[in-house]
Design an enzyme around this catalytic site. Structure first.
Site, short mmCIF file in Angstrom:
data_model
loop_
_atom_site.label_atom_id
_atom_site.label_comp_id
_atom_site.label_asym_id
_atom_site.label_seq_id
_atom_site.Cartn_x
_atom_site.Cartn_y
_atom_site.Cartn_z
N ASP A 248 47.95 27.36 37.10
CA ASP A 248 47.60 28.53 37.91
C ASP A 248 47.92 28.24 39.38
OD1 ASP A 248 45.41 31.10 37.40
OD2 ASP A 248 45.84 30.49 39.46
N ILE A 249 48.46 29.22 40.08
CA ILE A 249 48.85 29.04 41.48
C ILE A 249 47.64 28.89 42.40
CG2 ILE A 249 48.92 31.47 42.29
CD1 ILE A 249 51.79 30.85 43.30
N ASN B 245 40.59 37.56 30.68
CA ASN B 245 40.08 38.76 31.32
C ASN B 245 40.88 39.94 30.79
OD1 ASN B 245 38.34 37.24 33.01
ND2 ASN B 245 40.07 36.75 34.31
N GLU C 61 43.84 40.79 36.59
CA GLU C 61 44.74 41.11 37.71
C GLU C 61 46.19 41.24 37.25
OE1 GLU C 61 44.17 38.22 40.76
OE2 GLU C 61 42.11 38.85 41.14
N VAL C 62 46.60 40.37 36.36
CA VAL C 62 48.00 40.39 35.89
C VAL C 62 48.03 41.02 34.48
CG1 VAL C 62 50.04 39.03 35.38
CG2 VAL C 62 48.51 38.32 37.24
N HIS D 185 46.88 36.76 28.93
CA HIS D 185 46.92 35.32 29.22
C HIS D 185 45.55 34.70 28.98
CE1 HIS D 185 46.07 37.55 32.93
NE2 HIS D 185 45.28 36.55 33.28
N HIS E 55 43.13 31.55 30.29
CA HIS E 55 42.88 30.51 31.29
C HIS E 55 42.27 29.31 30.57
CE1 HIS E 55 42.91 33.29 34.93
NE2 HIS E 55 42.72 34.17 33.97
P1 5GP Z 1 43.56 37.36 35.77
O1 5GP Z 1 42.63 37.74 36.89
O2 5GP Z 1 44.59 38.43 35.53
O3 5GP Z 1 42.83 36.94 34.53
O4 5GP Z 1 44.28 36.06 36.24
C1 5GP Z 1 45.53 36.03 36.85
C2 5GP Z 1 45.77 34.62 37.30
O5 5GP Z 1 47.13 34.48 37.62
C3 5GP Z 1 44.97 34.22 38.54
O6 5GP Z 1 44.18 33.08 38.24
C4 5GP Z 1 46.05 33.91 39.58
O7 5GP Z 1 45.73 32.82 40.41
C5 5GP Z 1 47.26 33.62 38.71
N1 5GP Z 1 48.52 33.94 39.34
C6 5GP Z 1 48.85 35.08 40.00
N2 5GP Z 1 50.13 35.04 40.42
C7 5GP Z 1 50.63 33.85 40.00
C8 5GP Z 1 51.91 33.22 40.13
O8 5GP Z 1 52.86 33.75 40.70
N3 5GP Z 1 52.05 31.99 39.57
C9 5GP Z 1 51.03 31.37 38.92
N4 5GP Z 1 51.28 30.16 38.41
N5 5GP Z 1 49.81 31.93 38.77
C10 5GP Z 1 49.61 33.16 39.31
#
Ligand code: 5GP
Length: 116
Positions: free
Chosen positions: A32-33, A90, A98-99, A103, A105
């Protein structure tokens, strides 16, 4: 409706880089970034699916099975099974996703704490 321009779709198309941990025919795992723990890996299927439910309902069982077997394979590689880890997915607005590409985690390497 799957958004082909989401960031994980771009990672899968290699339009933007990622710090890869593991990859096979059906899945990709990368750091994760913005890590929320010492170990924070994201696992994604290489198929257009927005959420966990979309993945389970609309993806071949062979691929679903392979994906979750790969999660365990990554857990083995990271050597985190003994001390423990947390898996999170999520989903949607209330889930705080968010994405919009399904996915998982994988959080580990320290005590993660209570959810709330
Ligand atoms: P969500 O909130 O959708 O469950 O988690 C999205 C995750 O993607 C977040 O933890 C965020 O830090 C990670 N993320 C967002 N953009 C990028 C990216 O460009 N590269 C990587 N490696 N992780 C990302």
């Amino acid at each position: 409706m799957y958004d082909e321009n989401n960031i994980f779709a771009k990672i899968l198309r290699k339009e933007i880089p990622c710090d890869k941990i593991y990859e096979d025919e059906f899945s990709l795992f990368f750091n994760d970034i913005n890590p929320q723990a010492k170990v924070h890996v994201l696992g994604i299927p290489k198929f257009p699916c927005t959420t966990f439910s979309d993945f389970i309902k609309n993806t071949d069982n062979k691929i679903v099975s392979s994906f979750f077997k790969s999660v365990q394979l990554v857990i083995n590689r990271l050597n985190i099974e003994k001390e423990g880890y947390r898996l999170i997915t999520n989903s949607g607005i209330n889930g705080g996703q968010e994405v919009p590409h399904f996915h998982i985690h994988i959080l580990a390497g320290e005590k993660i704490g209570r959810l709330r």
